[in-house]
Design an enzyme around this catalytic site. Structure first.
Site, PDB file in Angstrom:
ATOM      1  N   ASN A  63      28.693 -76.287  37.709  1.00  0.00           N
ATOM      2  CA  ASN A  63      27.940 -75.201  38.371  1.00  0.00           C
ATOM      3  C   ASN A  63      27.558 -76.020  39.646  1.00  0.00           C
ATOM      4  O   ASN A  63      26.583 -76.959  39.673  1.00  0.00           O
ATOM      5  CB  ASN A  63      26.775 -74.847  37.706  1.00  0.00           C
ATOM      6  N   GLU A 121      28.686 -77.804  43.969  1.00  0.00           N
ATOM      7  CA  GLU A 121      29.699 -78.209  44.740  1.00  0.00           C
ATOM      8  C   GLU A 121      29.603 -79.542  45.241  1.00  0.00           C
ATOM      9  O   GLU A 121      28.657 -80.198  45.094  1.00  0.00           O
ATOM     10  CB  GLU A 121      29.706 -77.534  46.205  1.00  0.00           C
ATOM     11  N   ARG A 178      32.329 -67.990  36.400  1.00  0.00           N
ATOM     12  CA  ARG A 178      32.852 -68.851  37.564  1.00  0.00           C
ATOM     13  C   ARG A 178      32.660 -67.861  38.918  1.00  0.00           C
ATOM     14  O   ARG A 178      32.773 -66.804  38.709  1.00  0.00           O
ATOM     15  CB  ARG A 178      34.415 -69.015  37.374  1.00  0.00           C
ATOM     16  N   LEU A 179      32.345 -68.541  39.742  1.00  0.00           N
ATOM     17  CA  LEU A 179      32.199 -67.835  41.156  1.00  0.00           C
ATOM     18  C   LEU A 179      33.268 -68.654  41.962  1.00  0.00           C
ATOM     19  O   LEU A 179      32.901 -69.886  42.304  1.00  0.00           O
ATOM     20  CB  LEU A 179      30.646 -67.794  41.801  1.00  0.00           C
ATOM     21  N   ASP A 189      37.086 -79.408  43.131  1.00  0.00           N
ATOM     22  CA  ASP A 189      36.383 -80.333  42.992  1.00  0.00           C
ATOM     23  C   ASP A 189      35.735 -80.540  41.768  1.00  0.00           C
ATOM     24  O   ASP A 189      35.281 -81.652  41.224  1.00  0.00           O
ATOM     25  CB  ASP A 189      34.788 -80.325  44.146  1.00  0.00           C
ATOM     26  N   ILE A 221      17.004 -60.624  58.721  1.00  0.00           N
ATOM     27  CA  ILE A 221      16.005 -59.586  58.255  1.00  0.00           C
ATOM     28  C   ILE A 221      15.056 -59.377  59.226  1.00  0.00           C
ATOM     29  O   ILE A 221      14.418 -60.306  59.666  1.00  0.00           O
ATOM     30  CB  ILE A 221      15.395 -59.986  56.819  1.00  0.00           C
ATOM     31  N   ILE A 234      35.145 -70.656  44.678  1.00  0.00           N
ATOM     32  CA  ILE A 234      34.775 -71.111  46.200  1.00  0.00           C
ATOM     33  C   ILE A 234      36.021 -71.908  46.579  1.00  0.00           C
ATOM     34  O   ILE A 234      36.140 -71.730  47.680  1.00  0.00           O
ATOM     35  CB  ILE A 234      33.337 -71.785  46.020  1.00  0.00           C
ATOM     36  N   SER A 278      21.559 -72.384  54.560  1.00  0.00           N
ATOM     37  CA  SER A 278      20.254 -71.642  55.089  1.00  0.00           C
ATOM     38  C   SER A 278      19.585 -73.017  55.234  1.00  0.00           C
ATOM     39  O   SER A 278      19.868 -74.254  55.298  1.00  0.00           O
ATOM     40  CB  SER A 278      19.626 -71.237  53.674  1.00  0.00           C
ATOM     41  N   CYS A 294      28.305 -71.457  39.894  1.00  0.00           N
ATOM     42  CA  CYS A 294      28.658 -70.665  38.708  1.00  0.00           C
ATOM     43  C   CYS A 294      27.555 -70.603  37.881  1.00  0.00           C
ATOM     44  O   CYS A 294      26.344 -71.089  38.011  1.00  0.00           O
ATOM     45  CB  CYS A 294      29.859 -71.457  38.027  1.00  0.00           C
TER      46      CYS A 294
END
Length: 637
Positions: free
Chosen positions: A76, A78, A50-51, A101, A294, A53, A368, A2
């Site tokens: 912000n 996890e 907020r994003l 969380d 990519i 999840i 990643s 977030c």
């Protein structure tokens, strides 16, 4: 994942800035497109974007209060071990109102205070306000995966996930000339400095406590650093095979923990070892894992999609390739410049921006392979440093031919001139002390070259002693009498990782509301790798030795039969063609003279070098100047 922002006012003058809280929160909307809200309690204002999840319902919206309404959190990140922590708290009688969380973190802080930080496995920046004690607690994760900036004066403390949010409060904007001097050398600004005086980055593994009490008080502290002691390497005396087994188990757990989400999830798959390891491990737990690569149509030498496809086929992933032309890269250039709210000139941000943009169309979370190069020794500079430490006949010969390399054309534009460039940098580094050599290979310009680009009015305000102290602090782990690769890796983890690599990934992914998780930076993995002797990580034939050997049986053999390729954004070609007019505008004699930040003769000399047949690494400095000038026009002019 977030965006957070807030204010702690010490007096009525500070409280006046509370009127900008909603605007500062809205500036973070790209980080959190799903919900936004701000609230104020007495002298404190907190804003959150907020994003969603975990627990995507409204129960997870923030700012979030506990049932007593004494404590308020904005968060912000996890927390991957939140389920285990929740069970512990429930056994103590805590009742939860959500499945997030965030609420677990809030309750853990209520019960354990700042000691809770050592219990967390995850990445985060958060703030918790205790209304009864009138105390604001702010913290950042161990390695700086999530950003946090703050500004403090006699009236208030402001904090935010991004600079643009801080600027919305109307703070005074004054250029930090020492930060500019370092930016010209590194192409980023090492923490805690930023390009604006008064604005600082909270260092990784640190926290702040802010309270009024009898007088305004801002106290900071460190709760974590990588436990690195070369006298205790391999304390359990593990054999190389046992080291691999331990690493495999730790990585398995790390990847599994990072698959927790209530939204679509995938993984970046470049075709290199790092992302392929993550894909192989994640595929054990996710059927038809979404993977994304990519490809570079105009740069076949750098195109690794065929290797990524081998991994995707082996693990039956739902694989997507975004095939880009140089025009596609160029077409996103000014969108990226518009998004950067503090100068940051790592040009590899361009493909990361595009990859994140396209990936977000299919998933909200992506794993990643970032962090592996800094932890396991994956860069060419690590191999060069190892060879400099060994200093055999070949290395001494290269060093002795320094005058030859200096006289030959150097450029990244073709393999021959690029090899000359590398030999020249190696021979120059061989003449230096270990600390000086690290800085030489970690920067694009040395101090004298950076000074030559700055105007006399800027040079008058430079505090060179302060700069020297900071460089000394950055390289304190490197021992001039007994240099080791582990010292270089420790320095990279504290300098390059948070200030360059993680900044790039966070900035470019959050521009599209995409959460990136980095399994190689689980603190248990990092701490274990730092107990290993350097021969487990690097030798004359191989970088990242233990990482490659541990997962060799899981990956296609073709991945081991080629050198690491990386990718070079074709800046030099653009500067001589499509971006020539941009250079003429942003680095014009009239603008440089009017601005009075850069030295006119220095800028003219570097432009002349750009169009010569011996450009060296000048394209990186030109890019740093363009990024700075675009930022200056957007935020400072």
């Amino acid at each position: 994942m977030c965006g957070i922002t807030g204010i702690y006012a010490f007096n009525e003058i500070g409280r006046f800035h509370m009127i900008n809280l909603a605007a500062a929160t809205d500036k973070l909307s790209k980080r959190g497109p799903d919900f936004g809200r701000s609230t104020s309690v007495h002298r404190v204002g907190l804003g959150h974007r907020r994003l969603s999840i975990i627990d995507t319902s409204a129960h997870g919206n923030q700012p979030m209060k506990d049932s007593s309404e004494r404590f308020t959190i904005i968060f912000n990140g996890e927390i991957y071990n939140y389920r285990e922590l929740r069970k512990e708290l429930e056994q103590k009688g805590v009742n939860f109102q959500s499945a997030t969380d965030t609420e677990v973190l809030l309750q853990l802080y209520i019960h354990e205070g700042k000691a809770c930080l050592g219990r967390l496995n995850g990445f985060f920046a958060f703030a918790i306000y205790d209304e009864q004690r009138d105390n604001l607690f702010i913290a950042r994760d161990r390695f700086g995966i999530k950003p946090l900036l703050y500004y403090a004066d006699e009236d208030k403390v402001l904090f935010a996930s991004e600079m643009k949010s801080l600027l919305a409060y109307g703070i005074e904007k004054e250029l930090d000339t020492n930060a500019l001097y370092q930016y010209l050398q590194f192409n980023y600004t090492p923490a805690p400095a930023t390009m604006l005086k008064g604005v600082q980055k909270l260092l990784p593994g640190h926290y702040l406590e802010i309270s009024k009490a009898n007088e305004p008080r801002v106290r900071g502290g460190k709760y974590y650093e990588v436990p690195f002691n070369e006298t205790l390497l391999n304390p359990e005396k593990l054999s190389y095979e046992q080291q691999q087994n331990r690493l495999h188990a730790l990585m398995e757990d790390s990847v599994k923990n990072r698959l927790i989400a209530d939204v679509p999830l995938g993984a970046f798959l470049s075709g290199g070892i790092d992302s392929s390891v993550i894909t192989a491990l994640a595929s054990r737990h996710v059927d038809k894992l979404n993977t994304f690569s990519i490809g570079y149509r105009d740069e076949p030498f750098y195109d690794e999609t065929k290797y990524a496809q081998l991994v995707a086929d082996k693990y039956q992933t739902n694989h997507t390739v975004f095939s880009l032309s140089n025009y596609d890269l160029y077409g996103h250039l000014f969108d990226i410049l518009d998004h950067i709210d503090e100068p940051f000139a790592d040009s590899s941000a361009i493909p990361v921006y595009i990859l994140s943009k396209e990936t977000k169309k299919k998933v909200t979370v992506a794993l990643s392979g970032d962090g592996a190069d800094e932890v396991f020794s994956g860069y060419n500079k690590h191999h060069a440093a190892w060879r400099a430490m060994q200093a055999g006949t070949g290395e001494k010969m290269v060093s002795g031919l320094a005058h030859l390399w200096k006289s030959l054309p150097k450029s990244r534009n073709n393999p021959l001139t690029n090899k000359v460039r590398q030999l020249a940098r190696f021979s120059e580094g061989m003449q230096l002390s270990p600390k000086e050599r690290y800085i030489k290979w970690a920067t694009y310009l040395n101090g004298e070259e950076a000074v030559a680009l700055l105007s006399s009015s800027v040079l008058e305000h430079l505090a060179f002693e302060k700069h020297d102290r900071q460089i000394g602090a950055l390289t304190q782990a490197i021992n001039d009498q007994h240099e080791t690769i582990n010292q270089w890796l420790y320095t990279d983890v504290n300098l390059v990782l948070p200030n360059d690599m993680l900044t790039k990934v966070d900035l470019m992914s959050m521009a599209h509301g995409l959460e990136i998780r980095v399994p190689f930076l689980d603190h248990k993995v990092v701490e274990f790798v730092f107990t290993l002797p350097e021969e487990s990580k690097i030798n004359r034939q191989m970088k990242k030795r233990i990482l490659q050997d541990t997962f060799r049986k899981l990956l296609p053999p073709e991945l081991y039969k080629r050198p690491k390729q990386g990718f070079e954004v074709p800046l030099l070609g653009w500067f001589r063609t499509e971006l020539k007019s941009t250079i003429e505008e942003l680095l014009s004699d009239d603008f440089i003279a009017e601005q009075d930040i850069f030295d006119l003769a220095g800028i003219q000399a570097i432009k002349q070098k750009l169009f010569s047949n011996n450009p060296g690494d000048v394209h990186a400095t030109i890019w740093a100047l363009i990024v700075f000038q675009h930022w200056w026009k957007q935020y400072m002019a």
